[in-house]
Scaffold this active site. Structure first.
Site, PDB file in Angstrom:
ATOM      1  N   ALA A  50       2.908   4.948   5.678  1.00 52.55           N
ATOM      2  CA  ALA A  50       3.995   5.667   5.009  1.00 52.55           C
ATOM      3  C   ALA A  50       4.409   6.868   5.861  1.00 52.55           C
ATOM      4  O   ALA A  50       3.621   7.375   6.662  1.00 52.55           O
ATOM      5  CB  ALA A  50       3.530   6.124   3.633  1.00 52.55           C
ATOM      6  N   HIS A  72       0.634   4.336 -11.183  1.00 61.48           N
ATOM      7  CA  HIS A  72      -0.521   3.415 -11.206  1.00 61.48           C
ATOM      8  C   HIS A  72      -1.712   4.072 -10.506  1.00 61.48           C
ATOM      9  O   HIS A  72      -2.831   4.071 -11.002  1.00 61.48           O
ATOM     10  CB  HIS A  72      -0.153   2.100 -10.505  1.00 61.48           C
ATOM     11  CG  HIS A  72      -1.341   1.229 -10.150  1.00 61.48           C
ATOM     12  ND1 HIS A  72      -2.167   1.506  -9.074  1.00 61.48           N
ATOM     13  CD2 HIS A  72      -1.856   0.131 -10.743  1.00 61.48           C
ATOM     14  CE1 HIS A  72      -3.133   0.599  -9.020  1.00 61.48           C
ATOM     15  NE2 HIS A  72      -2.964  -0.247 -10.022  1.00 61.48           N
ATOM     16  N   ASN A  73      -1.464   4.647  -9.332  1.00 63.86           N
ATOM     17  CA  ASN A  73      -2.562   5.262  -8.590  1.00 63.86           C
ATOM     18  C   ASN A  73      -3.101   6.496  -9.306  1.00 63.86           C
ATOM     19  O   ASN A  73      -4.307   6.732  -9.295  1.00 63.86           O
ATOM     20  CB  ASN A  73      -2.117   5.611  -7.172  1.00 63.86           C
ATOM     21  CG  ASN A  73      -2.120   4.393  -6.270  1.00 63.86           C
ATOM     22  OD1 ASN A  73      -1.915   3.279  -6.726  1.00 63.86           O
ATOM     23  ND2 ASN A  73      -2.346   4.597  -4.987  1.00 63.86           N
ATOM     24  N   ARG A 100       3.955  -4.213  16.354  1.00 60.75           N
ATOM     25  CA  ARG A 100       4.262  -3.358  17.499  1.00 60.75           C
ATOM     26  C   ARG A 100       3.505  -3.833  18.738  1.00 60.75           C
ATOM     27  O   ARG A 100       4.070  -3.989  19.798  1.00 60.75           O
ATOM     28  CB  ARG A 100       3.910  -1.908  17.163  1.00 60.75           C
ATOM     29  CG  ARG A 100       4.518  -0.860  18.040  1.00 60.75           C
ATOM     30  CD  ARG A 100       4.487   0.486  17.347  1.00 60.75           C
ATOM     31  NE  ARG A 100       3.193   0.687  16.665  1.00 60.75           N
ATOM     32  CZ  ARG A 100       2.214   1.440  17.138  1.00 60.75           C
ATOM     33  NH1 ARG A 100       2.360   2.085  18.266  1.00 60.75           N
ATOM     34  NH2 ARG A 100       1.092   1.576  16.469  1.00 60.75           N
ATOM     35  N   LYS A 110       4.305   2.583  -8.874  1.00 66.68           N
ATOM     36  CA  LYS A 110       3.049   2.413  -8.124  1.00 66.68           C
ATOM     37  C   LYS A 110       2.304   3.744  -7.998  1.00 66.68           C
ATOM     38  O   LYS A 110       1.087   3.809  -8.085  1.00 66.68           O
ATOM     39  CB  LYS A 110       3.331   1.838  -6.721  1.00 66.68           C
ATOM     40  CG  LYS A 110       2.096   1.767  -5.804  1.00 66.68           C
ATOM     41  CD  LYS A 110       1.062   0.841  -6.383  1.00 66.68           C
ATOM     42  CE  LYS A 110      -0.260   0.646  -5.676  1.00 66.68           C
ATOM     43  NZ  LYS A 110      -0.775   1.436  -4.656  1.00 66.68           N
ATOM     44  N   GLU A 126      -5.233   5.234 -11.864  1.00 66.25           N
ATOM     45  CA  GLU A 126      -6.451   4.743 -11.178  1.00 66.25           C
ATOM     46  C   GLU A 126      -7.437   5.903 -10.962  1.00 66.25           C
ATOM     47  O   GLU A 126      -8.631   5.784 -11.251  1.00 66.25           O
ATOM     48  CB  GLU A 126      -6.023   4.106  -9.845  1.00 66.25           C
ATOM     49  CG  GLU A 126      -7.122   3.723  -8.878  1.00 66.25           C
ATOM     50  CD  GLU A 126      -6.531   3.204  -7.538  1.00 66.25           C
ATOM     51  OE1 GLU A 126      -5.713   2.263  -7.577  1.00 66.25           O
ATOM     52  OE2 GLU A 126      -6.906   3.742  -6.473  1.00 66.25           O
ATOM     53  N   SER A 153      -0.305  -3.501  -5.294  1.00 68.62           N
ATOM     54  CA  SER A 153      -1.659  -3.043  -5.596  1.00 68.62           C
ATOM     55  C   SER A 153      -2.635  -4.201  -5.592  1.00 68.62           C
ATOM     56  O   SER A 153      -2.287  -5.327  -5.919  1.00 68.62           O
ATOM     57  CB  SER A 153      -1.713  -2.361  -6.965  1.00 68.62           C
ATOM     58  OG  SER A 153      -3.060  -2.004  -7.247  1.00 68.62           O
ATOM     59  N   GLY A 154      -3.870  -3.858  -5.226  1.00 74.15           N
ATOM     60  CA  GLY A 154      -4.930  -4.859  -5.250  1.00 74.15           C
ATOM     61  C   GLY A 154      -5.735  -4.889  -3.969  1.00 74.15           C
ATOM     62  O   GLY A 154      -6.628  -5.704  -3.815  1.00 74.15           O
ATOM     63  N   VAL A 208      -4.345  -5.084   8.236  1.00 75.41           N
ATOM     64  CA  VAL A 208      -4.909  -6.019   7.259  1.00 75.41           C
ATOM     65  C   VAL A 208      -4.015  -6.303   6.045  1.00 75.41           C
ATOM     66  O   VAL A 208      -3.873  -7.458   5.637  1.00 75.41           O
ATOM     67  CB  VAL A 208      -6.342  -5.579   6.840  1.00 75.41           C
ATOM     68  CG1 VAL A 208      -6.310  -4.239   6.143  1.00 75.41           C
ATOM     69  CG2 VAL A 208      -7.000  -6.625   5.994  1.00 75.41           C
ATOM     70  N   MET A 209      -3.308  -5.279   5.504  1.00 76.83           N
ATOM     71  CA  MET A 209      -2.467  -5.527   4.330  1.00 76.83           C
ATOM     72  C   MET A 209      -1.289  -6.438   4.674  1.00 76.83           C
ATOM     73  O   MET A 209      -0.994  -7.390   3.955  1.00 76.83           O
ATOM     74  CB  MET A 209      -1.942  -4.207   3.747  1.00 76.83           C
ATOM     75  CG  MET A 209      -2.968  -3.392   2.989  1.00 76.83           C
ATOM     76  SD  MET A 209      -3.589  -4.216   1.509  1.00 76.83           S
ATOM     77  CE  MET A 209      -2.204  -4.105   0.390  1.00 76.83           C
ATOM     78  N   HIS A 247      11.906  38.219 -22.574  1.00 80.15           N
ATOM     79  CA  HIS A 247      12.300  36.831 -22.291  1.00 80.15           C
ATOM     80  C   HIS A 247      12.853  36.117 -23.527  1.00 80.15           C
ATOM     81  O   HIS A 247      13.283  34.975 -23.411  1.00 80.15           O
ATOM     82  CB  HIS A 247      11.126  36.060 -21.696  1.00 80.15           C
ATOM     83  CG  HIS A 247      10.738  36.564 -20.336  1.00 80.15           C
ATOM     84  ND1 HIS A 247      11.628  36.596 -19.285  1.00 80.15           N
ATOM     85  CD2 HIS A 247       9.576  37.099 -19.870  1.00 80.15           C
ATOM     86  CE1 HIS A 247      11.011  37.096 -18.217  1.00 80.15           C
ATOM     87  NE2 HIS A 247       9.776  37.423 -18.559  1.00 80.15           N
ATOM     88  N   LEU A 278       1.193  -5.837  11.098  1.00 78.69           N
ATOM     89  CA  LEU A 278       0.207  -6.860  10.749  1.00 78.69           C
ATOM     90  C   LEU A 278      -1.223  -6.334  10.732  1.00 78.69           C
ATOM     91  O   LEU A 278      -2.166  -7.035  11.080  1.00 78.69           O
ATOM     92  CB  LEU A 278       0.347  -8.062  11.692  1.00 78.69           C
ATOM     93  CG  LEU A 278       1.718  -8.747  11.657  1.00 78.69           C
ATOM     94  CD1 LEU A 278       1.820  -9.839  12.719  1.00 78.69           C
ATOM     95  CD2 LEU A 278       2.010  -9.327  10.265  1.00 78.69           C
TER      96      LEU A 278
HETATM   97  C1  6PG Z   1      -4.138  -0.119  -4.876  1.00 73.91           C
HETATM   98  C2  6PG Z   1      -4.754   1.209  -4.506  1.00 73.91           C
HETATM   99  C3  6PG Z   1      -4.454   1.617  -3.116  1.00 73.91           C
HETATM  100  C4  6PG Z   1      -4.988   2.995  -2.749  1.00 73.91           C
HETATM  101  C5  6PG Z   1      -6.434   3.034  -2.519  1.00 73.91           C
HETATM  102  C6  6PG Z   1      -7.051   4.346  -2.097  1.00 73.91           C
HETATM  103  O1  6PG Z   1      -3.426  -0.102  -5.865  1.00 73.91           O
HETATM  104  O2  6PG Z   1      -4.423  -1.135  -4.244  1.00 73.91           O
HETATM  105  O3  6PG Z   1      -4.238   2.175  -5.348  1.00 73.91           O
HETATM  106  O4  6PG Z   1      -3.076   1.599  -2.971  1.00 73.91           O
HETATM  107  O5  6PG Z   1      -4.400   3.415  -1.592  1.00 73.91           O
HETATM  108  O6  6PG Z   1      -7.110   2.551  -3.617  1.00 73.91           O
HETATM  109  O7  6PG Z   1      -6.571   5.470  -2.698  1.00 73.91           O
HETATM  110  P1  6PG Z   1      -7.286   6.882  -2.400  1.00 73.91           P
HETATM  111  O8  6PG Z   1      -7.737   6.867  -0.987  1.00 73.91           O
HETATM  112  O9  6PG Z   1      -6.239   7.903  -2.634  1.00 73.91           O
HETATM  113  O10 6PG Z   1      -8.424   6.959  -3.344  1.00 73.91           O
END
Ligand code: 6PG
Length: 477
Positions: free
Chosen positions: A76, A185-186, A33, A182, A189, A128-129, A12-13, A452, A10
């Protein structure tokens, strides 16, 4: 009354996901925990919905209706394995364990396989978000079995972001597919952020704009085809003035970008799959370079070009040129990322609908953007699209942008402004569209020093040239 879902972990996420579920009328069992976090959540937010706090693993499991759905939101790696081992023995066949953290998809595959043997469903889920998304509607990317999605899907769709009435959540594919998507996605990002940062650097270094002026350029871009969360927050960050010093905020922040590692994973897996995700790789390397502080201070003062910034007509056009370069480079970065998802799906046997992936990224997540609608349409029109670059709309937009794109990169090169993201995107574009690549020469070199072998354009089979003798080609038996 029992809970329809439980959240353990628990911070923040996890707390915000639990609150989001409760706010949508679901009864949520809570576990952490240390008991203090559980109590704090109920004390502060208990009136937002129905929570069942549990102070032991057994109490938590007993609070859940069947099939039990346990969402794990912890760090993780080893902590995730530890929590799985804490709960799995208490669960019964058909129950579902969800890992909503940023796990590596290979770990998710391993965990899914071992829990499946024990009769449990394991769902690795991308979320994500950030904190706000978790509370108000994230983009959710669950993997795992279709059976697990039957019970979990309705809950997750309920709490996800909505765009045009559609939930930003879909069953991505089996086992690790959700965490793989995901991860990409990162990576995207990272690439998107790097390209935006280069645009800022160019507008400032070549165009002479102030951070406040660049904020307003970004605000304008955000009303067009680049409209996105990252462009929006960029204009806010650039407009921010540091209250203490009165300087632009961006000038008081150390220029060493950090990373938690998901971008690096994307590149590592890109290399393993042999997918050229150069835009994502350059974005990761750009962060590494920025953070190489002692190397950078040793190199500071190395010679560079002396040229004055733009003026006249070139300056008048510059912001528009940079917009075009940013757009084209962004199309390349996304094209590469989607190709990586395609390659992952082939490698791991996932049935991933790329158009749906773009659709669930339209809201809730960090890369949410208007642009993703066009990606969904591109895959709807042509499900087996080899690359976004050849789909009608993107093709035309990039072709129309290319003069500006090339000119912006030339300007950057002549002024000595590093644009690894823009440059690698253009090199990729030119590489893909080339009739012939110098790879033929590389093959010749490989054959010369290591026998080769090479294939020919005019004959089938593989060949080796007797370089040391008379240079005549001979076909190895
Ligand atoms: C999300 C983000 C998130 C990520 C952070 C920081 O989708 O909400 O991708 O999962 O962990 O934005 O990433 P870095 O610390 O690697 O920049």
């Amino acid at each position: 009354k029992k809970a329809s879902i439980g959240v353990t972990g628990l911070a923040v996420m996890g707390r915000n996901l639990a609150r989001n579920l409760a706010r949508h009328g679901h009864t949520v069992a809570l576990h952490n925990r240390s008991e203090a976090r559980t109590r704090a959540l109920v004390d502060r937010f208990g009136d937002e919905g129905e929570f069942i706090p549990a102070y032991s693993a057994q109490e938590f499991v007993d609070a859940l209706e069947r099939p039990r759905q346990v969402v794990i939101m912890v760090k993780a790696g080893a902590p995730t394995d530890a929590v799985i081992e804490e709960f799995a023995p208490l669960l019964e066949p058909g129950d579902v364990i969800v890992d909503a953290g940023n796990a590596h998809f290979a770990d998710t595959r391993r965990r899914e396989a071992s829990l499946r043997e024990r009769g449990l469903h394991f769902v690795g889920t991308g979320v994500s978000g950030g904190e706000e998304g978790a509370l108000h509607g994230p983009s959710i990317m669950p993997g795992g079995s279709p059976e697990s999605y039957a019970s979990l899907g309705p809950l997750f769709e309920d709490i996800s972001a909505k765009v045009d009435g559609e939930a930003c959540c879909t069953h991505v594919g089996a086992d690790g597919a959700g965490h793989f998507v995901k991860m990409v996605h990162n990576g995207i990002e990272y690439a998107d952020m790097q390209l935006i940062a280069e645009s800022f650097d160019l507008l400032r270094g070549a165009g002479g704009y102030s951070p406040a002026e660049i904020a307003s350029v970004f605000r304008t871009w955000n009303t067009g085809r680049l409209e996105s969360y990252l462009i929006e927050i960029t204009s806010e960050v650039l407009a921010h003035v540091d209250p203490g010093s009165g300087k632009p905020f961006v000038d008081v922040v150390e220029d060493a970008a950090e990373q938690k590692g998901t971008g690096r994973w994307t590149v590592q897996i890109g290399l393993d799959l042999g997918v050229p995700i150069s835009g994502i790789a350059e974005a990761v390397f750009a962060r590494s370079l920025s953070g190489s502080t002692s190397l950078r201070s040793a190199a500071r003062g190395l010679g560079g070009p002396s040229r004055s910034p733009l003026s006249g007509a070139a300056l008048d056009r510059f912001a528009d040129d940079v917009e075009q370069a940013l757009y084209a480079s962004k199309v390349v970065a996304y094209a590469q990322g989607f190709n990586q998802i395609q390659a992952g799906a082939t490698e791991y046997g996932w049935d991933i609908d790329l158009g749906r992936v773009a659709a669930i990224w339209r809201g809730g997540c960090i890369i949410r953007a208007k642009f993703l609608n066009d990606i969904t349409s591109a895959y709807a029109a042509e499900p087996a699209l080899p690359t976004l670059l050849t789909s009608g709309g993107f093709r035309k937009a990039v072709e129309d942008a290319q003069d500006s794109w090339r000119s912006v990169i030339s300007t950057a090169v002549s002024l000595g402004i590093p644009t690894p993201g823009f440059s690698t995107a253009l090199a990729y574009y030119d590489g893909l569209r080339a009739d012939r690549l110098p790879a033929a020469l590389v093959q010749g070199q490989r054959d010369f020093f290591g026998a080769h072998t090479y294939r020919r354009v005019d004959m089938a089979g593989s060949f080796h040239t007797a370089w040391a003798a008379d240079g005549r080609p001979e076909s190895p038996a």
